[in-house]
Design an enzyme around this catalytic site. Structure first.
Site, PDB file in Angstrom:
ATOM      1  N   CYS A 154       0.799  -1.238   0.000  1.00 61.24           N
ATOM      2  CA  CYS A 154       0.000   0.000   0.000  1.00 61.24           C
ATOM      3  C   CYS A 154       0.830   1.286   0.000  1.00 61.24           C
ATOM      4  O   CYS A 154       0.337   2.347  -0.394  1.00 61.24           O
ATOM      5  CB  CYS A 154      -0.968  -0.018   1.182  1.00 61.24           C
ATOM      6  SG  CYS A 154      -0.209  -0.467   2.749  1.00 61.24           S
ATOM      7  N   HIS A 246      -1.806   7.048   3.007  1.00 59.01           N
ATOM      8  CA  HIS A 246      -0.358   7.056   3.210  1.00 59.01           C
ATOM      9  C   HIS A 246       0.219   8.282   2.497  1.00 59.01           C
ATOM     10  O   HIS A 246       0.027   8.460   1.287  1.00 59.01           O
ATOM     11  CB  HIS A 246       0.279   5.802   2.626  1.00 59.01           C
ATOM     12  CG  HIS A 246      -0.028   4.534   3.383  1.00 59.01           C
ATOM     13  ND1 HIS A 246      -0.654   4.517   4.610  1.00 59.01           N
ATOM     14  CD2 HIS A 246       0.243   3.231   3.087  1.00 59.01           C
ATOM     15  CE1 HIS A 246      -0.765   3.271   5.034  1.00 59.01           C
ATOM     16  NE2 HIS A 246      -0.239   2.467   4.125  1.00 59.01           N
TER      17      HIS A 246
HETATM   18  P1  NAP Z   1      -6.981  -9.271   8.536  1.00 60.68           P
HETATM   19  O1  NAP Z   1      -7.965  -8.219   8.873  1.00 60.68           O
HETATM   20  O2  NAP Z   1      -6.224  -9.913   9.655  1.00 60.68           O
HETATM   21  O3  NAP Z   1      -7.764 -10.448   7.720  1.00 60.68           O
HETATM   22  C1  NAP Z   1      -7.173 -11.692   7.452  1.00 60.68           C
HETATM   23  C2  NAP Z   1      -8.128 -12.589   6.681  1.00 60.68           C
HETATM   24  O4  NAP Z   1      -7.458 -13.854   6.457  1.00 60.68           O
HETATM   25  C3  NAP Z   1      -9.443 -12.910   7.420  1.00 60.68           C
HETATM   26  O5  NAP Z   1     -10.497 -12.998   6.485  1.00 60.68           O
HETATM   27  C4  NAP Z   1      -9.157 -14.299   8.014  1.00 60.68           C
HETATM   28  O6  NAP Z   1     -10.323 -15.078   8.197  1.00 60.68           O
HETATM   29  C5  NAP Z   1      -8.319 -14.902   6.906  1.00 60.68           C
HETATM   30  N1  NAP Z   1      -7.556 -16.045   7.406  1.00 60.68           N
HETATM   31  C6  NAP Z   1      -6.781 -16.105   8.523  1.00 60.68           C
HETATM   32  N2  NAP Z   1      -6.314 -17.364   8.690  1.00 60.68           N
HETATM   33  C7  NAP Z   1      -6.792 -18.102   7.663  1.00 60.68           C
HETATM   34  C8  NAP Z   1      -6.672 -19.474   7.286  1.00 60.68           C
HETATM   35  N3  NAP Z   1      -5.950 -20.341   8.022  1.00 60.68           N
HETATM   36  N4  NAP Z   1      -7.311 -19.893   6.171  1.00 60.68           N
HETATM   37  C9  NAP Z   1      -8.043 -19.018   5.424  1.00 60.68           C
HETATM   38  N5  NAP Z   1      -8.217 -17.714   5.735  1.00 60.68           N
HETATM   39  C10 NAP Z   1      -7.585 -17.258   6.845  1.00 60.68           C
HETATM   40  O7  NAP Z   1      -5.879  -8.749   7.522  1.00 60.68           O
HETATM   41  P2  NAP Z   1      -5.966  -7.523   6.439  1.00 60.68           P
HETATM   42  O8  NAP Z   1      -5.477  -6.275   7.026  1.00 60.68           O
HETATM   43  O9  NAP Z   1      -7.320  -7.555   5.796  1.00 60.68           O
HETATM   44  O10 NAP Z   1      -4.862  -7.993   5.373  1.00 60.68           O
HETATM   45  C11 NAP Z   1      -5.095  -9.082   4.483  1.00 60.68           C
HETATM   46  C12 NAP Z   1      -3.924  -9.209   3.533  1.00 60.68           C
HETATM   47  O11 NAP Z   1      -3.817  -8.023   2.751  1.00 60.68           O
HETATM   48  C13 NAP Z   1      -2.575  -9.374   4.243  1.00 60.68           C
HETATM   49  O12 NAP Z   1      -1.791 -10.268   3.488  1.00 60.68           O
HETATM   50  C14 NAP Z   1      -1.999  -7.970   4.238  1.00 60.68           C
HETATM   51  O13 NAP Z   1      -0.600  -7.971   4.293  1.00 60.68           O
HETATM   52  C15 NAP Z   1      -2.509  -7.436   2.903  1.00 60.68           C
HETATM   53  N6  NAP Z   1      -2.640  -5.963   2.796  1.00 60.68           N
HETATM   54  C16 NAP Z   1      -3.287  -5.222   3.753  1.00 60.68           C
HETATM   55  C17 NAP Z   1      -3.434  -3.845   3.574  1.00 60.68           C
HETATM   56  C18 NAP Z   1      -4.151  -2.975   4.556  1.00 60.68           C
HETATM   57  O14 NAP Z   1      -4.233  -1.761   4.280  1.00 60.68           O
HETATM   58  N7  NAP Z   1      -4.684  -3.505   5.670  1.00 60.68           N
HETATM   59  C19 NAP Z   1      -2.958  -3.236   2.415  1.00 60.68           C
HETATM   60  C20 NAP Z   1      -2.318  -4.021   1.462  1.00 60.68           C
HETATM   61  C21 NAP Z   1      -2.168  -5.370   1.677  1.00 60.68           C
HETATM   62  P3  NAP Z   1     -11.027 -15.220   9.691  1.00 60.68           P
HETATM   63  O15 NAP Z   1     -11.795 -13.950   9.917  1.00 60.68           O
HETATM   64  O16 NAP Z   1     -11.914 -16.411   9.500  1.00 60.68           O
HETATM   65  O17 NAP Z   1      -9.919 -15.422  10.668  1.00 60.68           O
END
Ligand code: NAP
Length: 355
Positions: A154, A246
């Site tokens: 991001c 950002h």
């Molecule tokens: P998050 O809120 O922690 O969400 C994680 C997701 O992954 C949830 O839907 C969770 O499901 C799922 N998950 C966890 N363990 C799993 C498993 N064993 N099998 C299948 N699904 C599983 O994280 P986030 O901030 O949305 O980020 C998600 C991804 O995007 C990450 O790789 C992060 O680095 C990337 N990212 C984030 C941003 C940002 O601005 N936040 C920007 C760019 C990229 P449950 O709810 O069922 O646990």
């Protein structure tokens, strides 16, 4: 139960649908003219529950009605649509995304896991749409019927959008400092006792991602591989008490020595394939220069252009390198869900969803 696709739109799913970025996908895909969200996947903790029960909805308003009663699926390819967006926790994304691609699915991923793989496009459609040609080698080399395409980190996206139009001046060295919003850390993210009225001068792995991803995105496709941009990039990444957006400050050295007017003209003229093809999520002007002396600012500017444009300002001489400026982008829209949806749109426009 999954929803049936409607109005001839392409059925799509989301892996990691219950997370922060997953919710941004749900919000961004509502009423999309080409894609119909029919399938939601998450961990075993959520599978079998209705989406509204499995998800602590963190965006404005209620859980959108169009997904409320979809039953969350296990993150397995069976029953999922061909096109699946991925926003999974990085600790599990490698194996699950690969299993979907091997089973013939098109994974448009936001996770970091495959971004730097040599055969995986790290796509910003305005900049490197030709990097999609890596998919042929990916499918051949890995024996996949499906494919994986990724979008950048991001903070990287803000930098590369600002730099892309300036590449023709021969970028030699870049020093970038970020002021990154707390929403970039997901939920619950950074503890309030750490971030309130404070700055945290460390985000694990972020500086390396910015340095490496920038070279790949701005690299040239040689016919079989991406040749990295031969520029040195040094990143300092900081978390600041801003909710969304950002902000980055950039100092840059060029091989050719462009004037201020040439730099401004390059940003003004910058357009890519998404603008030529008028893709549904494409901002008409992907980079917007702001002439006010104290802009852009996250609170005032980040939601403009549906969060899909990058705002640049304060261009001035740098006494160490050549020029310096500030840039701002929406980290969960242009830096996450919006970026991936735009990637899928260009893949549809170029026929990659039919292969
Ligand atoms: P998050 O809120 O922690 O969400 C994680 C997701 O992954 C949830 O839907 C969770 O499901 C799922 N998950 C966890 N363990 C799993 C498993 N064993 N099998 C299948 N699904 C599983 O994280 P986030 O901030 O949305 O980020 C998600 C991804 O995007 C990450 O790789 C992060 O680095 C990337 N990212 C984030 C941003 C940002 O601005 N936040 C920007 C760019 C990229 P449950 O709810 O069922 O646990």
């Amino acid at each position: 139960m999954n929803k049936e696709a409607s109005n001839g739109r392409i059925p799509v799913g989301i892996l990691g649908a219950t997370g922060m970025v997953g919710q941004e996908f749900v919000s961004f895909l509502q009423d999309h003219p080409w894609f119909d969200l029919t399938w939601l996947g998450a961990s075993d903790r959520s599978a079998g529950k209705h989406y509204h029960e499995a998800t602590a909805w963190r965006l404005g308003g209620e859980t959108p009605a169009y997904v409320r009663d979809i039953v969350v699926s296990e993150s397995k390819p069976e029953g999922a649509p061909k096109l699946v967006f991925s926003a999974m926790d990085a600790s599990v994304a490698t194996e699950i995304e690969q299993a979907f691609a091997a089973a013939g699915h098109i994974i448009v991923s936001n996770s970091r896991n495959h971004r730097m793989d040599a055969d995986v496009p790290l796509l910003v459609p305005e900049i490197n749409a030709d990097h999609l040609k890596l998919i042929a080698a990916q499918q051949k080399g890995r024996g996949w019927k499906g494919q994986i395409v990724t979008n950048p980190n991001c903070s990287t996206i803000v930098l590369v959008m600002a730099l892309a139009a300036l590449k023709k001046f021969g970028i030699k060295r870049v020093v970038v400092t970020t002021m990154q919003a707390i929403s970039g850390a997901g939920y619950p993210g950074v503890p309030s006792m750490d971030i309130n009225a404070n700055v945290i001068p460390f985000i694990g792995g972020e500086e390396e991602k910015m340095q490496q991803e920038t070279q790949k995105i701005l690299g040239d496709f040689s016919g079989s591989a991406v040749e990295l941009l031969p520029a040195k990039v040094s990143a300092h990444c900081n978390r600041v008490p801003v909710v969304d957006g950002h902000t980055i400050t950039v100092s840059i050295e060029f091989g050719k020595k462009p004037s201020e007017a040439e730099l401004l003209a390059a940003w003004r003229a910058f357009r890519g394939v998404p603008q030529e093809k008028a893709l549904p999520s494409a901002p008409p002007c992907p980079v917007i220069y702001m002439h006010e002396k104290d802009r852009p600012q996250p609170r005032r500017d980040v939601e403009r252009e549906n969060g899909m444009a990058v705002f640049v300002g304060r261009l001035r001489h740098c006494p160490v390198l050549d020029w310096k400026f500030v840039a701002l982008g929406h980290n969960t829209v242009r830096g996450a869900a919006g970026a991936a949806v735009l990637n899928a749109e260009i893949m549809k426009a170029k026929g990659y969803l039919d292969r």
